[in-house]
Write an enzyme that holds these catalytic residues in place. Structure first.
Site, PDB file in Angstrom:
ATOM      1  CG  ASP A  22       6.068  -4.844   6.918  1.00 13.21           C
ATOM      2  OD1 ASP A  22       6.981  -4.513   6.125  1.00 13.21           O
ATOM      3  OD2 ASP A  22       4.907  -5.037   6.555  1.00 13.21           O
ATOM      4  CE  LYS A  51       6.854   0.748   5.953  1.00 15.82           C
ATOM      5  NZ  LYS A  51       7.123  -0.194   7.047  1.00 15.82           N
ATOM      6  N   GLY A  59      -0.482   6.173   1.462  1.00 14.68           N
ATOM      7  CA  GLY A  59       0.737   5.715   0.782  1.00 14.68           C
ATOM      8  C   GLY A  59       2.013   6.296   1.359  1.00 14.68           C
ATOM      9  N   GLY A  87       0.812  -1.217   0.000  1.00 15.92           N
ATOM     10  CA  GLY A  87       0.000   0.000   0.000  1.00 15.92           C
ATOM     11  C   GLY A  87       0.843   1.264   0.000  1.00 15.92           C
ATOM     12  NE  ARG A  88       3.034   2.109   5.345  1.00 14.56           N
ATOM     13  CZ  ARG A  88       3.210   2.577   6.548  1.00 14.56           C
ATOM     14  NH1 ARG A  88       3.459   3.855   6.721  1.00 14.56           N
ATOM     15  NH2 ARG A  88       3.137   1.798   7.588  1.00 14.56           N
ATOM     16  CG  ASP A 133      -0.191  -8.345   6.545  1.00 17.62           C
ATOM     17  OD1 ASP A 133      -0.719  -8.920   7.508  1.00 17.62           O
ATOM     18  OD2 ASP A 133      -0.049  -7.110   6.499  1.00 17.62           O
ATOM     19  CG  ASN A 134       3.253  -7.063   8.991  1.00 16.36           C
ATOM     20  OD1 ASN A 134       3.248  -6.609   7.843  1.00 16.36           O
ATOM     21  ND2 ASN A 134       2.621  -6.485   9.986  1.00 16.36           N
ATOM     22  NE  ARG A 146       5.354  -7.771   2.391  1.00 11.80           N
ATOM     23  CZ  ARG A 146       5.568  -6.890   3.364  1.00 11.80           C
ATOM     24  NH1 ARG A 146       4.981  -7.063   4.526  1.00 11.80           N
ATOM     25  NH2 ARG A 146       6.330  -5.849   3.169  1.00 11.80           N
TER      26      ARG A 146
HETATM   27  P1  AMP Z   1       1.039  -2.892   8.350  1.00 12.86           P
HETATM   28  O1  AMP Z   1       0.134  -3.135   9.503  1.00 12.86           O
HETATM   29  O2  AMP Z   1       1.877  -1.657   8.444  1.00 12.86           O
HETATM   30  O3  AMP Z   1       1.867  -4.096   8.026  1.00 12.86           O
HETATM   31  O4  AMP Z   1       0.106  -2.622   7.071  1.00 12.86           O
HETATM   32  C1  AMP Z   1      -0.960  -3.448   6.699  1.00 12.86           C
HETATM   33  C2  AMP Z   1      -1.418  -3.081   5.312  1.00 12.86           C
HETATM   34  O5  AMP Z   1      -1.807  -1.710   5.258  1.00 12.86           O
HETATM   35  C3  AMP Z   1      -0.374  -3.253   4.227  1.00 12.86           C
HETATM   36  O6  AMP Z   1      -1.015  -3.679   3.064  1.00 12.86           O
HETATM   37  C4  AMP Z   1       0.185  -1.856   4.062  1.00 12.86           C
HETATM   38  O7  AMP Z   1       0.731  -1.637   2.789  1.00 12.86           O
HETATM   39  C5  AMP Z   1      -1.052  -1.010   4.279  1.00 12.86           C
HETATM   40  N1  AMP Z   1      -0.750   0.328   4.788  1.00 12.86           N
HETATM   41  C6  AMP Z   1      -0.315   0.664   6.022  1.00 12.86           C
HETATM   42  N2  AMP Z   1      -0.161   1.982   6.131  1.00 12.86           N
HETATM   43  C7  AMP Z   1      -0.521   2.530   4.931  1.00 12.86           C
HETATM   44  C8  AMP Z   1      -0.578   3.855   4.412  1.00 12.86           C
HETATM   45  N3  AMP Z   1      -0.255   4.911   5.145  1.00 12.86           N
HETATM   46  N4  AMP Z   1      -0.977   3.989   3.141  1.00 12.86           N
HETATM   47  C9  AMP Z   1      -1.320   2.941   2.394  1.00 12.86           C
HETATM   48  N5  AMP Z   1      -1.292   1.690   2.817  1.00 12.86           N
HETATM   49  C10 AMP Z   1      -0.889   1.453   4.079  1.00 12.86           C
HETATM   50 MG    MG Z   2       2.975  -4.774   6.756  1.00 12.12          MG
END
Ligand code: AMP
Ligand code: MG
Length: 514
Positions: free
Chosen positions: A276, A122, A135, A102-103, A266-267, A192
């Protein structure tokens, strides 16, 4: 997103600083979306990891100001092919459906002295997988990721690496207004568990197979020799290999008191890397139930639960691989392995913390050593000693005793000074001495001082670097990086970085927000 004007390349001459391959793109468009990063305003270098650059044998010019736009997402490294990959996953025990980068933007694989390395930006803007997100990554969390990746590497723990950090005054809204940053991450692969869960959950078995074959061929070729243990089933061998790496990783996390904080599937890295960095924490006072993530109300990812969560996540991976393994009994047989693998890795890691590295002939000896470890950990938990300092003091105490003619009770003062119930610790120290004999202490102390770090990235240390960076001064990032790169060295003059957190640090709250 496709309406954005194309970005310029960093090397108008066409001569790329890096030599690229793009093996992931051979999987085809169902695995990713090609897109360009979204530029940020007024980027500035916040940190350049020269030691990683040198270790990879990448050119010095990479950190020239000419390359700053590329690491900010304002230009493209010549030869890169930016894309975001799709994955799914289980978050906090629930199926979360499609997620994806997502980012994070994947730029490709650059040849290096350590083999091809994938490079990711990132925080480089929205992607088709951003869902509601912007993002972006904030400066605060990007500094934490940069420093912790390198701290883990310094500790000898597998991790994605951080090549550089670019800051921008561009506003990013979280609970309040913050500013943006882009971390450039490097790893042999960013695959992942969630990538496999994605294609499996969609019933796309051909894509799942292509992904698994890609992973085996390019990243985990050891599965090919390992398959003979699993009736020639290479996908069972894949699960086994990932399980082995995950078990080893978890043992290493537990041994340094590292809490990841968001162990969603996913992490979880297919290569067994720490990936992550969000609300992670190196524990200060020892508490097996410690929860570092203030958004984790149930304590699902508490320190003491991490090994079981990893196992739960491996079950999810196994389920995702089921259409390929195609043999339920065999899959369960592989998964059984964790129950002996993890305790063995943890046992070895904890024995090394006590300076016990010799091979053990008998299972009963292993059990006796584990009892010694457990009894010490119980004292540590009751006394809520500082996790890192306690092990370091024990290492020094063993060193002190090694130079005496014989073990003297008062010779243990460096460690016994750390607790209230000294008789209980003295009893334990007598058992410990009986286990090894004092003549071994000199060699043991040497091992212990290379196993029990003096420096870890405590929350308050990162916080000081963050507060200074918000004022435009990035020097503390550099200072911490230098210490954490060699956390077992004494670094005379840096005592303050090895001490317990100051009172104000108890107010720090680390959540998923990043
Ligand atoms: P995380 O908990 O950080 O591992 O993120 C879980 C999901 O949310 C992943 O698909 C990330 O890419 C997405 N994500 C987290 N923060 C953002 C953000 N600020 N913008 C877009 N996608 C995000
Ligand atoms: Mg993540």
């Amino acid at each position: 997103m496709s309406s954005r004007p194309p970005l310029s390349h960093t090397d108008p001459s066409g001569v790329s600083a890096l030599t690229w391959t793009h093996r992931l793109t051979q999987l085809g468009p169902s695995f990713f979306t090609r897109l360009q990063p979204t530029p940020v305003a007024s980027p500035r270098w916040a940190a350049c990891n020269q030691s990683l650059r040198q270790a990879l044998n990448w050119p010095e010019t990479l950190f020239d100001d000419d390359h700053l736009p590329a690491f900010a997402g304002n230009a493209l490294l010549t030869g890169s092919d930016p894309l975001a990959t799709v994955y799914s996953g289980h978050q906090f025990g629930q199926w979360a459906g499609q997620l994806g980068d997502g980012r994070a933007l994947w730029l490709g694989e650059a040849a290096s002295a350590q083999g091809p390395q994938e490079i990711q930006l990132k925080g480089a803007g929205r992607t088709p997988y951003s869902r509601g997100g912007d993002g972006r990554a904030v400066l605060r969390s990007s500094i934490r990721e940069y420093l912790c990746s390198e701290a883990m590497h310094g500790l000898g723990i597998p991790t994605t690496r951080a090549l550089c950090l670019v800051a921008s005054p561009e506003p990013v809204w979280r609970e309040t207004r913050e500013s943006a940053a882009v971390v450039t991450r490097v790893a042999p692969s960013f695959l992942r568990f969630g990538h496999f869960e994605h294609f499996s959950s969609q019933g796309q078995t051909d894509a799942l197979k292509a992904l698994a074959d890609h992973a085996i061929a390019h990243h985990l070729p050891e599965c090919l020799s390992r398959q003979s243990r699993w009736q020639g089933n290479v996908y069972a061998a894949l699960l086994d290999e990932v399980q082995d790496r995950t078990a080893k990783l978890l043992a290493q996390w537990q041994a340094v008191g590292f809490c990841h904080g968001v162990m969603n599937t996913d992490n979880m890295s297919l290569l067994g890397l720490t990936i992550d960095y969000g609300p992670f924490q190196f524990m200060d006072g020892f508490d097996p139930g410690h929860i570092c993530n203030h958004s984790d109300h149930q304590g699902r990812y508490a320190y003491g639960r991490q090994p079981n969560v990893a196992y739960w996540n491996l079950y999810c991976l196994a389920q995702a691989l089921a259409p390929l393994i195609n043999d339920e009994a065999l899959t369960l047989q592989v998964l059984e392995g964790y129950k002996s693998l993890f305790p063995r890795y943890l046992g070895d890691a904890m024995r090394a913390k006590l300076g016990l590295t010799g091979a053990l002939a008998l299972e009963t000896e292993r059990e006796a050593d584990w009892t010694l470890v457990e009894d010490l950990m119980q004292i540590m938990a009751t006394e809520q000693v500082d996790f890192t300092l306690f092990w370091r003091h024990l290492s020094h105490a063993v060193q002190d005793q090694s130079s005496a003619a014989a073990v003297q009770p008062e010779g243990w003062h460096r460690i016994t000074d750390q607790v209230l119930d000294r008789p209980r610790l003295h009893q334990w120290l007598e058992r410990y001495t009986a286990r090894t004999g004092q003549p071994q202490f000199a060699a043991m102390a040497q091992t212990m001082l290379q196993t029990n770090p003096k420096f870890v990235l405590r929350n308050h240390l990162a916080e000081i670097a963050i507060r200074q960076a918000k004022q435009g001064d990035f020097s503390e990032i550099e200072t911490l990086h230098r210490l954490l790169q060699s956390p077992f060295d004494e670094h005379p003059g840096a005592e303050a970085y090895a001490s317990v957190p100051p009172d104000w640090a108890s107010q720090l709250e680390i959540s998923c927000s990043s």
